[in-house]
Write a protein that holds these residues in place. Sequence first.
Motif, mmCIF file in Angstrom:
data_model
loop_
_atom_site.group_PDB
_atom_site.id
_atom_site.type_symbol
_atom_site.label_atom_id
_atom_site.label_comp_id
_atom_site.label_asym_id
_atom_site.label_seq_id
_atom_site.Cartn_x
_atom_site.Cartn_y
_atom_site.Cartn_z
ATOM 1 N N GLU A 8 0.934 -1.087 0.450
ATOM 2 C CA GLU A 8 -0.021 -0.288 0.252
ATOM 3 C C GLU A 8 0.466 1.229 0.091
ATOM 4 N N VAL A 9 0.522 2.632 -1.066
ATOM 5 C CA VAL A 9 1.223 3.390 -0.831
ATOM 6 C C VAL A 9 0.206 4.456 -0.588
ATOM 7 N N MET A 10 0.609 5.874 -0.542
ATOM 8 C CA MET A 10 -0.118 7.103 -0.462
ATOM 9 C C MET A 10 0.126 7.676 -1.565
ATOM 10 N N MET A 11 -0.857 7.843 -2.485
ATOM 11 C CA MET A 11 0.123 9.106 -3.937
ATOM 12 C C MET A 11 -1.425 9.898 -3.602
ATOM 13 N N SER A 12 -0.684 10.876 -3.866
ATOM 14 C CA SER A 12 -1.694 12.369 -4.123
ATOM 15 C C SER A 12 -2.884 12.092 -5.631
ATOM 16 N N PHE A 13 -3.991 12.558 -5.139
ATOM 17 C CA PHE A 13 -5.172 12.260 -6.481
ATOM 18 C C PHE A 13 -5.279 13.850 -6.738
ATOM 19 N N LEU A 14 -4.451 14.244 -8.241
ATOM 20 C CA LEU A 14 -4.200 16.145 -8.628
ATOM 21 C C LEU A 14 -5.234 16.525 -9.757
ATOM 22 N N VAL A 15 -6.221 16.197 -8.480
ATOM 23 C CA VAL A 15 -7.926 17.160 -9.354
ATOM 24 C C VAL A 15 -7.190 18.762 -10.209
ATOM 25 N N SER A 16 -6.921 19.123 -9.772
ATOM 26 C CA SER A 16 -6.969 20.691 -10.818
ATOM 27 C C SER A 16 -5.245 20.929 -10.263
ATOM 28 N N GLU A 17 -4.440 22.109 -10.477
ATOM 29 C CA GLU A 17 -3.721 22.379 -10.448
ATOM 30 C C GLU A 17 -3.622 23.646 -8.738
ATOM 31 N N ALA A 74 4.914 8.328 -16.350
ATOM 32 C CA ALA A 74 6.375 9.527 -16.057
ATOM 33 C C ALA A 74 6.747 9.876 -15.104
ATOM 34 N N PRO A 75 7.900 10.281 -15.341
ATOM 35 C CA PRO A 75 9.111 11.028 -13.848
ATOM 36 C C PRO A 75 9.078 12.332 -14.022
ATOM 37 N N THR A 76 8.630 13.181 -13.132
ATOM 38 C CA THR A 76 8.206 14.467 -12.506
ATOM 39 C C THR A 76 9.193 15.381 -12.668
ATOM 40 N N VAL A 84 6.520 9.925 -9.431
ATOM 41 C CA VAL A 84 6.122 9.547 -10.762
ATOM 42 C C VAL A 84 4.413 9.550 -11.476
ATOM 43 N N HIS A 85 4.299 10.473 -11.832
ATOM 44 C CA HIS A 85 3.238 10.902 -12.389
ATOM 45 C C HIS A 85 2.135 9.577 -12.994
ATOM 46 N N ILE A 86 1.541 9.662 -13.106
ATOM 47 C CA ILE A 86 0.178 8.194 -13.646
ATOM 48 C C ILE A 86 -0.363 8.677 -13.658
ATOM 49 N N ARG A 87 -0.965 8.637 -15.320
ATOM 50 C CA ARG A 87 -2.222 9.204 -15.902
ATOM 51 C C ARG A 87 -3.431 7.670 -17.165
ATOM 52 N N LEU A 88 -4.475 8.005 -16.260
ATOM 53 C CA LEU A 88 -5.470 7.287 -15.966
ATOM 54 C C LEU A 88 -5.869 7.340 -16.959
ATOM 55 N N GLN A 89 -7.490 7.266 -18.305
ATOM 56 C CA GLN A 89 -7.867 7.956 -18.982
ATOM 57 C C GLN A 89 -8.632 6.654 -19.370
ATOM 58 N N VAL A 90 -10.296 7.256 -19.427
ATOM 59 C CA VAL A 90 -11.010 6.303 -20.371
ATOM 60 C C VAL A 90 -12.259 7.689 -20.866
ATOM 61 N N GLY A 92 -13.041 10.795 -22.165
ATOM 62 C CA GLY A 92 -12.244 12.246 -21.888
ATOM 63 C C GLY A 92 -12.435 12.040 -20.272
ATOM 64 N N ASP A 93 -12.582 11.561 -20.223
ATOM 65 C CA ASP A 93 -12.106 11.184 -18.703
ATOM 66 C C ASP A 93 -10.583 11.331 -18.168
ATOM 67 N N ARG A 94 -9.813 12.186 -17.408
ATOM 68 C CA ARG A 94 -8.927 11.252 -17.174
ATOM 69 C C ARG A 94 -8.338 11.401 -14.973
ATOM 70 N N ALA A 95 -7.485 11.105 -14.825
ATOM 71 C CA ALA A 95 -6.751 10.751 -13.499
ATOM 72 C C ALA A 95 -6.352 10.933 -13.794
ATOM 73 N N LEU A 96 -4.802 12.124 -12.907
ATOM 74 C CA LEU A 96 -3.791 12.276 -12.503
ATOM 75 C C LEU A 96 -3.277 12.455 -11.442
ATOM 76 N N PHE A 97 -2.156 10.870 -10.405
ATOM 77 C CA PHE A 97 -2.079 11.037 -9.594
ATOM 78 C C PHE A 97 -0.641 11.047 -9.571
ATOM 79 N N ARG A 98 -0.204 11.114 -8.501
ATOM 80 C CA ARG A 98 1.342 11.752 -7.444
ATOM 81 C C ARG A 98 2.019 10.661 -7.239
ATOM 82 N N ALA A 99 3.439 9.655 -6.747
ATOM 83 C CA ALA A 99 3.098 8.615 -6.117
ATOM 84 C C ALA A 99 4.676 8.996 -6.120
#
Length: 149
Positions: A8-17, A74-76, A84-90, A92-99
Amino acid sequence: MRESVQAEVMMSFLVSEELAFRIPVELGYEARDPYAVRLTFHLPGDAPVTWAFGRELLLDGINKPCGDGDVHIAPTSPEGLSDVHIRLQVGGDRALFRASAAPLVAFLDRTDRLVPLGQERNLGDFEESLDEALCKILSESRQNEQNAG
């Protein structure tokens, strides 16, 4: 022999800037599906969401931008081991996480001890399961074609 690796890791869910919040993410790997890793995101107020994608994609994405389609990693920063940024897309919907890369590397190291990279095909059970799944899919596809025609 152990058949899976969990972390288990903690990630940041980047909703906006301006808005981000930390969420727990379960990392999972199973020897019976040796090419894939699973990330289960626990977003507040929603049911957990699980994404499965290639273990090698996660490994490569720690060091350089990679991924086509729905998953991009991708690495930040280009210098050293960074977040690391992990971007998931379905659609037009996207979610961006930073770990942080460190726990991802530790997790991948544990998966490599269970099933070394490049040795996935040597798992007899995996090949057998893959053959069974493909036969089932082809059978269902033929049946659907017959029912439609």
